[in-house]
Design a protein around this motif. Structure first.
Motif, PDB file in Angstrom:
ATOM      1  N   GLY A  73      71.205  12.108  73.136  1.00  0.00           N
ATOM      2  CA  GLY A  73      70.911  13.020  74.134  1.00  0.00           C
ATOM      3  C   GLY A  73      69.605  13.450  73.993  1.00  0.00           C
ATOM      4  N   GLU A  74      68.859  13.703  72.808  1.00  0.00           N
ATOM      5  CA  GLU A  74      67.404  14.179  72.661  1.00  0.00           C
ATOM      6  C   GLU A  74      66.610  13.341  73.167  1.00  0.00           C
ATOM      7  OE1 GLU A  74      67.381  14.746  68.636  1.00  0.00           O
ATOM      8  OE2 GLU A  74      68.504  16.762  68.762  1.00  0.00           O
ATOM      9  N   ARG A  75      66.612  11.714  73.036  1.00  0.00           N
ATOM     10  CA  ARG A  75      65.830  10.936  73.377  1.00  0.00           C
ATOM     11  C   ARG A  75      66.083  10.448  74.821  1.00  0.00           C
ATOM     12  NH1 ARG A  75      64.527   7.016  68.962  1.00  0.00           N
ATOM     13  NH2 ARG A  75      65.179   7.933  66.830  1.00  0.00           N
ATOM     14  N   THR A  76      67.112  10.779  75.339  1.00  0.00           N
ATOM     15  CA  THR A  76      67.244  10.263  76.736  1.00  0.00           C
ATOM     16  C   THR A  76      68.096  11.282  77.631  1.00  0.00           C
ATOM     17  OG1 THR A  76      67.993   8.031  75.859  1.00  0.00           O
ATOM     18  CG2 THR A  76      68.449   8.242  78.156  1.00  0.00           C
ATOM     19  N   PRO A  77      67.231  12.332  77.935  1.00  0.00           N
ATOM     20  CA  PRO A  77      67.662  13.685  78.522  1.00  0.00           C
ATOM     21  C   PRO A  77      68.748  13.187  79.917  1.00  0.00           C
ATOM     22  CG  PRO A  77      65.439  13.801  78.115  1.00  0.00           C
ATOM     23  CD  PRO A  77      65.875  12.334  78.003  1.00  0.00           C
ATOM     24  N   SER A  78      68.533  11.984  80.413  1.00  0.00           N
ATOM     25  CA  SER A  78      69.549  11.772  81.567  1.00  0.00           C
ATOM     26  C   SER A  78      70.875  11.833  81.136  1.00  0.00           C
ATOM     27  CB  SER A  78      69.071  10.566  82.224  1.00  0.00           C
ATOM     28  OG  SER A  78      69.028   9.523  81.239  1.00  0.00           O
ATOM     29  N   ILE A  79      71.306  11.729  79.983  1.00  0.00           N
ATOM     30  CA  ILE A  79      72.677  11.623  79.578  1.00  0.00           C
ATOM     31  C   ILE A  79      73.289  12.777  79.902  1.00  0.00           C
ATOM     32  CG2 ILE A  79      74.094  11.822  77.259  1.00  0.00           C
ATOM     33  CD1 ILE A  79      72.368   9.585  76.172  1.00  0.00           C
ATOM     34  N   ARG A  80      72.630  14.064  79.886  1.00  0.00           N
ATOM     35  CA  ARG A  80      73.025  15.333  80.236  1.00  0.00           C
ATOM     36  C   ARG A  80      73.783  15.542  81.738  1.00  0.00           C
ATOM     37  NH1 ARG A  80      67.561  18.187  78.265  1.00  0.00           N
ATOM     38  NH2 ARG A  80      67.623  17.391  76.227  1.00  0.00           N
ATOM     39  N   ASP A  81      73.276  14.438  82.458  1.00  0.00           N
ATOM     40  CA  ASP A  81      73.811  14.314  83.839  1.00  0.00           C
ATOM     41  C   ASP A  81      75.017  13.417  84.066  1.00  0.00           C
ATOM     42  OD1 ASP A  81      71.753  16.010  84.644  1.00  0.00           O
ATOM     43  OD2 ASP A  81      70.395  14.610  84.819  1.00  0.00           O
ATOM     44  N   TYR A  82      75.433  12.775  82.759  1.00  0.00           N
ATOM     45  CA  TYR A  82      76.431  11.905  82.789  1.00  0.00           C
ATOM     46  C   TYR A  82      77.733  12.364  83.336  1.00  0.00           C
ATOM     47  CZ  TYR A  82      74.195   7.898  80.410  1.00  0.00           C
ATOM     48  OH  TYR A  82      73.646   6.771  80.077  1.00  0.00           O
ATOM     49  N   THR A  83      78.724  11.629  84.017  1.00  0.00           N
ATOM     50  CA  THR A  83      79.911  12.262  84.438  1.00  0.00           C
ATOM     51  C   THR A  83      80.633  12.044  83.236  1.00  0.00           C
ATOM     52  OG1 THR A  83      80.522   9.865  84.954  1.00  0.00           O
ATOM     53  CG2 THR A  83      79.424  11.106  86.698  1.00  0.00           C
ATOM     54  N   PRO A  84      81.984  12.860  83.275  1.00  0.00           N
ATOM     55  CA  PRO A  84      82.936  12.702  82.200  1.00  0.00           C
ATOM     56  C   PRO A  84      83.207  11.266  81.696  1.00  0.00           C
ATOM     57  CG  PRO A  84      83.525  14.598  83.276  1.00  0.00           C
ATOM     58  CD  PRO A  84      82.460  13.744  84.152  1.00  0.00           C
ATOM     59  N   ALA A  85      83.396  10.275  82.692  1.00  0.00           N
ATOM     60  CA  ALA A  85      83.736   8.975  82.434  1.00  0.00           C
ATOM     61  C   ALA A  85      82.545   8.264  81.906  1.00  0.00           C
ATOM     62  CB  ALA A  85      84.203   8.312  83.858  1.00  0.00           C
ATOM     63  N   GLN A  86      81.495   8.419  82.336  1.00  0.00           N
ATOM     64  CA  GLN A  86      80.102   7.647  81.584  1.00  0.00           C
ATOM     65  C   GLN A  86      80.059   8.423  80.222  1.00  0.00           C
ATOM     66  OE1 GLN A  86      77.253   9.068  84.706  1.00  0.00           O
ATOM     67  NE2 GLN A  86      76.743   6.995  85.145  1.00  0.00           N
ATOM     68  N   LEU A  87      80.341   9.663  80.024  1.00  0.00           N
ATOM     69  CA  LEU A  87      80.085  10.194  78.712  1.00  0.00           C
ATOM     70  C   LEU A  87      81.141   9.548  77.782  1.00  0.00           C
ATOM     71  CD1 LEU A  87      78.452  11.949  76.917  1.00  0.00           C
ATOM     72  CD2 LEU A  87      80.126  13.959  77.507  1.00  0.00           C
ATOM     73  N   ASP A  88      82.443   9.332  78.229  1.00  0.00           N
ATOM     74  CA  ASP A  88      83.569   8.759  77.365  1.00  0.00           C
ATOM     75  C   ASP A  88      83.246   7.379  76.925  1.00  0.00           C
ATOM     76  OD1 ASP A  88      84.930  11.217  77.223  1.00  0.00           O
ATOM     77  OD2 ASP A  88      86.414  10.364  78.806  1.00  0.00           O
ATOM     78  N   SER A  89      82.723   6.616  78.156  1.00  0.00           N
ATOM     79  CA  SER A  89      81.970   5.250  77.760  1.00  0.00           C
ATOM     80  C   SER A  89      81.088   5.143  76.655  1.00  0.00           C
ATOM     81  CB  SER A  89      81.655   4.413  79.182  1.00  0.00           C
ATOM     82  OG  SER A  89      81.251   3.240  78.871  1.00  0.00           O
ATOM     83  N   THR A  90      80.008   6.149  76.812  1.00  0.00           N
ATOM     84  CA  THR A  90      79.097   6.088  75.703  1.00  0.00           C
ATOM     85  C   THR A  90      79.568   6.640  74.464  1.00  0.00           C
ATOM     86  OG1 THR A  90      77.393   6.787  77.650  1.00  0.00           O
ATOM     87  CG2 THR A  90      76.735   7.311  75.050  1.00  0.00           C
TER      88      THR A  90
END
Length: 343
Positions: free
Chosen positions: A245-262
């Motif tokens: 999250g610190e290196r890739t700020p775009s992760i903060r905009d992930y949907t719940p599904a995208q975050l779960d996948s990550t």
């Protein structure tokens, strides 16, 4: 001449169109034409299902399409089995997937080939807990157990399941890509490995080979890296997610599904690293990383996200010599060499 090879393209089209009845008709048409049931299972259903998996991996098919095709393949296997239905004249073989293993179609094909060759087969299906399998073996006399594992990260669980069967005095044969394409991790665990259903059938029919076992070669576990890594699994996933999250700020905009996948991908990285430590083979982890990079890139996720996570884990696990070497080997693997290092 009618055969699986000539019917393959049409059968694959039926899977793509989710045409269950058409797919069953293709298989039964081959039976009616005199093609042996075993050849239909191994030369039509199996390669078509492998192609289904490849299309999902290339992001050409969705998970829903893959699931639909797999269901149809299972229905085809059931239809072929119902039309042949041989009477058993040999002992019982128990076929099961490892605990946590959900790829049930390949062992189902093995079960049907064994049944066609005269064995009384009990197919227990996906994700069978070791305790439940042993309880079943205590109640039903079995000539052998055939265990399937598609994912190498399940190898530590597979070993415990194998040993539980042996303590019940039931010989074990294993199969599936989880043991390596050449069975090298099965040999490390001291268990018979079959690359395909016919080989599995030959092994269970060979009493001398079935009873011939070799000890597992796991002396490296004395360094405690595997056990320590497993204990820190949750911590490692959380720290890797924070770092990402610190290196890739775009992760903060992930949907719940995208975050779960990550989070799932991070968990797989840790689990495959643990399995590699268990069998003391960095290639297990490197091969998974290469596969994961290919999957993510096909879905628009840059390889650098994996590279930075490996770098982070390397820093966190600096006091784990074997794990550090495996992580470095993965960072140097093809597909990641071009990914920039963020320090």
């Amino acid at each position: 001449m009618t055969g699986p090879a000539t019917a393959y393209a049409g059968y694959l089209d039926r899977l793509e169109e989710a045409d269950e009845y058409g797919a069953v008709d293709v298989a039964l048409g081959l039976l009616d034409a005199g093609v042996p049931a075993e050849r239909i299972l191994l030369d039509l259903v199996a390669p078509a299902q492998a192609e289904v998996g490849e299309r999902w991996a290339r992001n050409e098919w969705s998970v829903a399409q893959e699931h639909a095709a797999t269901h149809i393949s299972e229905r085809v296997v059931a239809a072929v089995a119902a039309h042949t239905n041989p009477r058993p004249n040999r002992g019982r073989i128990v076929v099961a997937c490892m605990d946590g293993e959900w790829h049930a179609l390949p062992p189902r094909l093995v079960a049907e080939v064994l049944r066609l060759r005269g064995w009384q087969v009990t197919f227990l299906g996906a994700s069978v807990p070791a305790a439940h399998l042993v309880s079943y073996l205590h109640r039903h006399d079995a000539h052998a157990v055939a265990l399937a594992c598609a994912l190498p990260m399940r190898l530590p669980h597979a070993h415990r399941m194998i040993e539980a069967c042996r303590r019940s005095d039931v010989p074990v044969v294993v199969g599936g890509r989880g043991f390596g394409v050449d069975g090298r991790w099965a040999r490390r665990l001291g268990v018979l490995w079959a690359p395909d259903a016919p080989t599995a059938a030959d092994l269970v029919a060979d009493e001398r080979a079935l009873r011939r076992t070799s000890p597992a070669r796991l002396s490296h576990l004395a360094d405690d890296e595997y056990a320590s890594l497993v204990k820190r699994r949750g911590e490692l996933i959380d720290s890797a997610l924070t770092d990402l999250g610190e290196r890739t700020p775009s992760i903060r905009d992930y949907t719940p599904a995208q975050l779960d996948s990550t989070v799932g991908d991070l968990g797989h990285l840790v689990d495959f690293l643990a399995a590699a430590l268990y069998v003391d083979d960095p290639s297990l982890f490197v091969e998974f990383v290469e596969w994961l990079v290919a999957i993510l890139v096909s879905r628009g996720v840059p390889a650098v996200t994996v590279a930075t996570t490996l770098e982070h884990l390397g820093r966190v696990l600096h006091d784990f010599p074997r794990a550090a070497r495996y992580l470095e080997a993965a960072r140097a693997s093809r597909g990641l060499l071009a990914a920039p290092s963020h320090r």
